[in-house]
Design an enzyme around this catalytic site. Structure first.
Site, short mmCIF file in Angstrom:
data_model
loop_
_atom_site.label_atom_id
_atom_site.label_comp_id
_atom_site.label_asym_id
_atom_site.label_seq_id
_atom_site.Cartn_x
_atom_site.Cartn_y
_atom_site.Cartn_z
N HIS A 508 34.55 -6.45 53.34
CA HIS A 508 32.89 -6.30 53.41
C HIS A 508 32.53 -6.63 52.08
O HIS A 508 31.20 -7.13 51.83
CB HIS A 508 32.47 -4.72 53.75
CG HIS A 508 33.01 -4.53 55.25
ND1 HIS A 508 32.37 -5.07 56.09
CD2 HIS A 508 33.68 -3.48 55.67
CE1 HIS A 508 32.77 -4.61 57.47
NE2 HIS A 508 33.67 -3.82 57.08
N LEU A 512 40.11 -10.64 50.10
CA LEU A 512 41.41 -10.18 49.37
C LEU A 512 42.39 -11.57 49.52
O LEU A 512 42.77 -11.86 50.39
CB LEU A 512 41.81 -8.82 50.28
CG LEU A 512 40.94 -7.65 50.57
CD1 LEU A 512 41.59 -6.67 51.20
CD2 LEU A 512 40.64 -7.35 48.91
N LYS A 526 41.13 -8.82 44.54
CA LYS A 526 39.84 -8.68 45.48
C LYS A 526 38.82 -9.66 44.82
O LYS A 526 38.49 -9.31 43.62
CB LYS A 526 39.29 -7.38 45.65
CG LYS A 526 37.86 -7.37 46.34
CD LYS A 526 37.20 -6.07 46.48
CE LYS A 526 37.77 -5.00 47.37
NZ LYS A 526 37.31 -3.71 47.28
N ASP A 628 34.52 3.88 56.05
CA ASP A 628 35.24 3.04 57.19
C ASP A 628 36.75 3.27 57.24
O ASP A 628 37.46 2.35 57.22
CB ASP A 628 34.84 1.78 56.73
CG ASP A 628 35.25 0.65 57.80
OD1 ASP A 628 35.43 1.13 59.06
OD2 ASP A 628 35.95 -0.56 57.54
#
Length: 670
Positions: A508, A512, A526, A628
């Site tokens: 999001h 990665l 990341k 999440d």
């Protein structure tokens, strides 16, 4: 006399110069074999190599990168670190037919160069001069061809970090000149070939992180030249062969994360005087540690954590070494009092055992002692737990042990250990749901008591105070607690210029990528597009890690913030990926070589996830809500231990309640 001495020195110097001159001439002599030149041009085309590396009109022996010649013939090819043309990048293949015509080829190194496909059978029929085969991290798939056993000149085979499947061909036992065999981090199955006992020149054998099963062949104890042996992270069973006592030159032994059982053979610690690193953790070993382990002359690390070992610590060791080794005895059933022995270690982890009595003050700096039965220490077991342990063994417990109840995470840990064997035999998968419900009830009850309410729906999760938001410009982040500061060039090298083959997924807040730092350390990088993601996103993540460090979170290893439009965060690599990946593994080994999770492993993962969420919701100050927590954000290391995923998804505003997260977790596929 002096003249004679100088003449001898002069003669030796001339001989050395002649040899060097001949060597240089051999390297500079142009390629004089038309068949080999055609073979190199074929490789240039099939691999999509760039013209600047292999210029068509230049002589390959003197001007082509990675091509090594001797007397005008090709003897070595090194593709490691080389780039491809755009067309070559779009369609990489294991297309190396040109090698078949390089009859004197002694070394082929393509480590890190993508070669998706199978190792050709003709390798073992045509490359008779090959001595070194290095295909590490090349995306190679399918079984290892048995024909490799015909290459009797081979001395080094590196095939790690690929997608190799099926069993290890026993024909590799025919490679009597082999010194290095590295097949780690693949999907190899079945047993270790007993034919490996013939590899008497082997110095390194690494079969770790596969799906190998069955007992360790006792004949491996015949490999008297072996210095490094790594069989970790497989499904090996039975005991450690007593024949391992014959590995007199062994320096590094890693058998961790298997299903090995029985007692540890005393010969491991008496005859193997050169051992420096011994990792036997996360198996089913029982009995006591041999007394000789405490006085091994070269030992620097011993890790036997996560077993069923028991017994008391000796008071002192007669032949203590001077290396100040690191011992990890955690998560076993050791008991008794802490003796003077613990003071002679660089550090020693005794946590999650049953030691009792008083902790000597001078041992606190180098000893981990949580979850024991000690009197003057925090985070200990309950009085009932300690009393029952000692009573079951007919031993006395003075009753003055710590009476403070352990925190809920410790209760969860202990309940897991006590209930798992019972539920495993009686209810199977049903036990997982029952225990998770109990954990949920425990967490909600604790939360209610802390907040003075009993709302079971968790609706009392409030926005965190303003202090938990990213620090204002006048309050800088403490970057000294955020690991290493990497350069942009370091991360480019680690990820092969952020090549698509290293992409794990699009997140999001950033993409990665899998990477390998200098020194072979695997990481996840990341990459955050600062032009499309709000600064608060990654600053919140950095701010969190500057204030909080816990084993239940994926470790942040460092960062790179020097680029204006891109920011980078570097995390520890979790080799078992995320929970969803593990839960959806297929059970048909002929299909993809993957094994499904047993329900006890699922149980441990579920408890670990609940434990991590409890930490975020109740132990952090201020509390943090993870928005999440799905299967894809619960990551698993090589021991299937749980780490909560990317913290770009955390917020300090009202979000998902703890109960909702657990409810979703219960619906995951079984």
């Amino acid at each position: 006399m002096a003249d004679r001495r100088w003449s001898t020195v002069e003669l030796l110097a001339r001989v050395i110069l002649i040899l060097l001159f001949q060597t240089v001439l051999g390297q500079l002599e142009p390629l004089n074999n038309r068949t080999e030149r055609a073979a190199l041009l074929d490789l240039r085309s099939s691999l999509g190599l760039r013209a600047k590396d292999w210029p068509r009109k230049a002589d390959p022996c003197s001007a082509w990168t990675g091509v090594q010649c001797r007397d005008g013939r090709v003897v070595g090819i090194n593709l490691s670190g080389m780039g491809r043309t755009r067309v070559g990048r779009l369609n990489p293949q294991f297309s190396v037919d040109g090698l078949a015509n390089l009859t004197l080829l002694a070394s082929f190194n393509a480590s890190g160069f993508s070669l998706p496909g199978s190792i050709p059978d003709w390798f073992g029929e045509r490359l008779h001069s090959l001595q070194v085969l290095d295909l590490r991290s090349c995306s190679v798939i399918d079984p290892i061809p048995s024909s490799l056993g015909n290459l009797t000149t081979l001395n080094s085979i590196y095939l790690s970090k690929n997608g190799l499947t099926s069993k290890i061909p026993p024909s590799l036992g025919q490679l009597l000149n082999l010194s290095v065999l590295d097949l780690s981090q693949n999907s190899l199955t079945e047993s270790i070939p007993s034919s490996f006992s013939a590899l008497t020149n082997l110095t390194l054998l690494d079969l770790s992180s596969n799906f190998l099963s069955g007992p360790i062949p006792p004949a491996l104890g015949n490999l008297s030249t072996l210095r490094f042996l790594n069989l970790s992270s497989n499904s090996l069973s039975a005991d450690v062969p007593a024949q391992f006592g014959g590995l007199s030159r062994l320096v590094d032994l890693d058998l961790s994360s298997n299903s090995l059982s029985g007692s540890l053979p005393n010969t491991l610690f008496t005859g193997l005087t050169q051992l420096q690193f011994v990792v036997l953790s996360h198996n089913n070993f029982s009995g006591t540690l041999p007394v000789s382990v405490w006085s091994m002359p070269q030992l620097r690390l011993l890790d036997v954590s996560g077993n069923n070992l028991t017994g008391i610590l000796p008071n002192r060791s007669s032949n203590a070494n001077d290396t100040l080794p690191v011992f990890n005895l955690s998560d076993n059933q050791f008991y008794g009092t802490l003796t003077s022995l613990v003071g002679r270690f660089g550090s020693i982890d005794l946590s999650d055992n049953y030691f009792q009595g008083i902790v000597p003050i001078n041992t606190l700096s180098n000893v981990s002692i949580a979850y024991n039965c000690l009197q003057n220490a925090s985070n200990q077991r309950s009085l009932e737990d300690c009393s029952s342990f000692y009573a079951a063994r007919g031993l006395s417990f003075d009753g003055a042990g710590n009476t403070t109840q352990p925190p809920s995470s410790a209760e969860t840990h202990n309940n897991n250990g006590n209930l798992a064997p019972i539920l495993g035999g009686v209810f199977g998968g049903l036990g997982l749901i029952v225990l998770l419900v109990l954990v949920l009830a425990l967490i909600l009850r604790r939360r209610g008591s802390e907040n003075g309410v009993s709302d079971q729906r968790g609706s009392d999760v409030r926005p965190a105070p303003a202090g938990s938001s990213p620090p204002p410009p006048g309050e800088p982040i403490n970057f000294s607690s955020l690991g290493d500061a990497y350069t942009y060039e370091q991360l480019l090298g680690a990820t092969s210029d952020f090549n698509d083959s290293n992409l794990i997924k699009h997140g999001h807040s950033g993409d990665l990528f899998r990477g390998v730092l200098e020194g072979g350390i695997p990481v996840v990088v990341k990459r955050i597009d600062a032009s499309s993601v709000k600064k608060e996103s990654y600053m919140r993540e950095l701010d969190f890690f500057s204030r909080v460090s816990d084993t239940r979170l994926v470790p942040l290893l460092g960062h790179c913030l020097e680029q204006e439009n891109e920011k980078f965060l570097v995390y520890k690599y979790m080799p078992n990926k995320d929970l969803a990946n593990s839960l959806y593994r297929k059970t048909d080994l002929q299909d993809d070589g993957l094994q499904s999770l047993d329900w006890i492993t699922r149980l441990k993962i579920a408890i670990g996830a609940a434990d991590g969420l409890s930490y975020l919701h109740h132990e952090c100050c201020p509390p943090i809500v993870h928005r999440d927590v799905q299967a894809s954000s619960i990551l698993l290391d090589d021991k299937f231990e749980v780490r909560l995923g990317s913290l770009s998804e955390v917020c300090t505003q009202e979000g998902d309640t703890h109960q909702n997260v657990i409810t979703r977790f219960l619906r995951l596929p079984q």
